[in-house]
Design a protein around this motif. Structure first.
Motif, PDB file in Angstrom:
ATOM      1  N   VAL A  33       0.858  -1.184   0.000  1.00 41.04           N
ATOM      2  CA  VAL A  33       0.000   0.000   0.000  1.00 41.04           C
ATOM      3  C   VAL A  33       0.891   1.230   0.000  1.00 41.04           C
ATOM      4  O   VAL A  33       1.778   1.366   0.850  1.00 41.04           O
ATOM      5  CB  VAL A  33      -0.923   0.029   1.243  1.00 41.04           C
ATOM      6  CG1 VAL A  33      -1.758   1.298   1.260  1.00 41.04           C
ATOM      7  CG2 VAL A  33      -1.828  -1.205   1.266  1.00 41.04           C
ATOM      8  N   TYR A  34       0.668   2.107  -0.968  1.00 40.61           N
ATOM      9  CA  TYR A  34       1.423   3.350  -1.066  1.00 40.61           C
ATOM     10  C   TYR A  34       0.516   4.538  -0.782  1.00 40.61           C
ATOM     11  O   TYR A  34      -0.627   4.561  -1.227  1.00 40.61           O
ATOM     12  CB  TYR A  34       1.972   3.540  -2.488  1.00 40.61           C
ATOM     13  CG  TYR A  34       3.018   2.531  -2.860  1.00 40.61           C
ATOM     14  CD1 TYR A  34       4.325   2.663  -2.399  1.00 40.61           C
ATOM     15  CD2 TYR A  34       2.715   1.461  -3.680  1.00 40.61           C
ATOM     16  CE1 TYR A  34       5.290   1.733  -2.746  1.00 40.61           C
ATOM     17  CE2 TYR A  34       3.676   0.529  -4.032  1.00 40.61           C
ATOM     18  CZ  TYR A  34       4.961   0.672  -3.567  1.00 40.61           C
ATOM     19  OH  TYR A  34       5.911  -0.245  -3.908  1.00 40.61           O
ATOM     20  N   GLN A  35       1.066   5.497  -0.062  1.00 39.48           N
ATOM     21  CA  GLN A  35       0.396   6.784   0.041  1.00 39.48           C
ATOM     22  C   GLN A  35       1.228   7.758  -0.772  1.00 39.48           C
ATOM     23  O   GLN A  35       2.419   7.911  -0.531  1.00 39.48           O
ATOM     24  CB  GLN A  35       0.327   7.256   1.494  1.00 39.48           C
ATOM     25  CG  GLN A  35      -0.261   8.655   1.621  1.00 39.48           C
ATOM     26  CD  GLN A  35      -0.383   9.091   3.074  1.00 39.48           C
ATOM     27  OE1 GLN A  35      -0.775   8.314   3.934  1.00 39.48           O
ATOM     28  NE2 GLN A  35      -0.049  10.338   3.346  1.00 39.48           N
ATOM     29  N   ILE A  51      -4.108   7.023  -2.319  1.00 42.98           N
ATOM     30  CA  ILE A  51      -3.681   5.726  -1.803  1.00 42.98           C
ATOM     31  C   ILE A  51      -3.714   4.722  -2.952  1.00 42.98           C
ATOM     32  O   ILE A  51      -4.741   4.556  -3.604  1.00 42.98           O
ATOM     33  CB  ILE A  51      -4.612   5.237  -0.666  1.00 42.98           C
ATOM     34  CG1 ILE A  51      -4.668   6.251   0.485  1.00 42.98           C
ATOM     35  CG2 ILE A  51      -4.175   3.858  -0.173  1.00 42.98           C
ATOM     36  CD1 ILE A  51      -3.372   6.515   1.214  1.00 42.98           C
ATOM     37  N   ASP A  53      -3.573   1.043  -3.324  1.00 45.69           N
ATOM     38  CA  ASP A  53      -3.662  -0.174  -2.520  1.00 45.69           C
ATOM     39  C   ASP A  53      -3.595  -1.379  -3.451  1.00 45.69           C
ATOM     40  O   ASP A  53      -4.587  -1.768  -4.052  1.00 45.69           O
ATOM     41  CB  ASP A  53      -4.976  -0.162  -1.723  1.00 45.69           C
ATOM     42  CG  ASP A  53      -5.065  -1.317  -0.738  1.00 45.69           C
ATOM     43  OD1 ASP A  53      -4.376  -2.338  -0.950  1.00 45.69           O
ATOM     44  OD2 ASP A  53      -5.838  -1.203   0.226  1.00 45.69           O
ATOM     45  N   THR A  60      -7.534   5.264  -4.152  1.00 44.65           N
ATOM     46  CA  THR A  60      -8.481   6.167  -3.495  1.00 44.65           C
ATOM     47  C   THR A  60      -7.810   7.495  -3.195  1.00 44.65           C
ATOM     48  O   THR A  60      -6.580   7.603  -3.186  1.00 44.65           O
ATOM     49  CB  THR A  60      -9.009   5.561  -2.172  1.00 44.65           C
ATOM     50  OG1 THR A  60      -7.905   5.197  -1.349  1.00 44.65           O
ATOM     51  CG2 THR A  60      -9.867   4.342  -2.418  1.00 44.65           C
ATOM     52  N   TYR A  64      -5.247   7.114   4.259  1.00 47.54           N
ATOM     53  CA  TYR A  64      -5.426   5.669   4.273  1.00 47.54           C
ATOM     54  C   TYR A  64      -6.157   5.263   5.546  1.00 47.54           C
ATOM     55  O   TYR A  64      -5.781   5.647   6.644  1.00 47.54           O
ATOM     56  CB  TYR A  64      -4.050   4.985   4.197  1.00 47.54           C
ATOM     57  CG  TYR A  64      -4.116   3.478   4.116  1.00 47.54           C
ATOM     58  CD1 TYR A  64      -4.944   2.848   3.201  1.00 47.54           C
ATOM     59  CD2 TYR A  64      -3.339   2.689   4.952  1.00 47.54           C
ATOM     60  CE1 TYR A  64      -5.000   1.463   3.123  1.00 47.54           C
ATOM     61  CE2 TYR A  64      -3.378   1.305   4.875  1.00 47.54           C
ATOM     62  CZ  TYR A  64      -4.214   0.705   3.956  1.00 47.54           C
ATOM     63  OH  TYR A  64      -4.261  -0.662   3.875  1.00 47.54           O
ATOM     64  N   GLU A  65      -7.200   4.456   5.388  1.00 46.01           N
ATOM     65  CA  GLU A  65      -8.028   4.048   6.520  1.00 46.01           C
ATOM     66  C   GLU A  65      -7.535   2.757   7.173  1.00 46.01           C
ATOM     67  O   GLU A  65      -7.912   2.440   8.267  1.00 46.01           O
ATOM     68  CB  GLU A  65      -9.477   3.828   6.047  1.00 46.01           C
ATOM     69  CG  GLU A  65     -10.096   5.022   5.340  1.00 46.01           C
ATOM     70  CD  GLU A  65     -10.419   6.179   6.288  1.00 46.01           C
ATOM     71  OE1 GLU A  65     -10.893   5.903   7.390  1.00 46.01           O
ATOM     72  OE2 GLU A  65     -10.185   7.343   5.909  1.00 46.01           O
ATOM     73  N   LYS A  68      -1.272   1.718   8.562  1.00 47.73           N
ATOM     74  CA  LYS A  68      -0.183   2.500   7.977  1.00 47.73           C
ATOM     75  C   LYS A  68       0.149   1.983   6.584  1.00 47.73           C
ATOM     76  O   LYS A  68       0.275   0.777   6.390  1.00 47.73           O
ATOM     77  CB  LYS A  68       1.073   2.396   8.846  1.00 47.73           C
ATOM     78  CG  LYS A  68       1.045   3.291  10.064  1.00 47.73           C
ATOM     79  CD  LYS A  68       2.320   3.172  10.855  1.00 47.73           C
ATOM     80  CE  LYS A  68       3.374   4.107  10.284  1.00 47.73           C
ATOM     81  NZ  LYS A  68       4.421   4.428  11.262  1.00 47.73           N
ATOM     82  N   PRO A  69       0.327   2.889   5.622  1.00 46.13           N
ATOM     83  CA  PRO A  69       0.788   2.433   4.302  1.00 46.13           C
ATOM     84  C   PRO A  69       2.232   1.926   4.401  1.00 46.13           C
ATOM     85  O   PRO A  69       2.949   2.293   5.339  1.00 46.13           O
ATOM     86  CB  PRO A  69       0.709   3.696   3.436  1.00 46.13           C
ATOM     87  CG  PRO A  69       0.577   4.842   4.366  1.00 46.13           C
ATOM     88  CD  PRO A  69       0.133   4.335   5.693  1.00 46.13           C
TER      89      PRO A  69
END
Length: 122
Positions: A33-35, A51, A53, A60, A64-65, A68-69
């Motif tokens: 997962v990248y932010q 995000i 994912d 999205t 990020y919900e 942690k990314p």
């Protein structure tokens, strides 16, 4: 709302790509997962959060919900577009301070131009 980011088109394309067979393969391979903090003009100013994912295969907008990314990458809108097109080397951008990374460096190193689909592929 603010100016429309050029990056938005890249993210839209990526989201469609992740539903294809090739995209599903990529998701299995990356499983990260990248932010991405995309700044219209200057890193740290008016950033828009996206995000990527690869675990769920979704792109999205907003924080990020799910905890942690794996890596948080900050860069300018135009630099992200260049990176996605293969016109900007992420390592060089990082060394020049045009790309900032928080979190896992090994995860960040997998965020390369070849994970972004080219418009002609769809």
């Amino acid at each position: 709302m603010g100016t429309e980011l050029k990056s938005q088109a890249v993210f839209d394309l990526l989201e469609r790509f992740l539903e294809t067979d090739e995209g599903i393969e990529l998701r299995k391979k990356l499983n990260l997962v990248y932010q991405l903090n995309i700044a219209p003009k200057k890193i740290g100013v008016d950033e828009v959060i996206f995000i990527l994912d690869f675990k769920k295969g979704v792109v999205t907008k907003g924080p990020y919900e799910g905890g942690k990314p794996d890596a948080i990458v900050s860069l300018k809108d135009e630099d992200f577009v260049k990176l996605s097109e293969g016109k900007l080397n992420p390592q060089i951008a990082f060394m020049r301070g045009n790309l900032k990374i928080k979190g896992s460096l090994s995860a960040a190193q997998k965020l390369t131009p070849d994970i972004f689909p080219k418009p002609s592929k769809l």
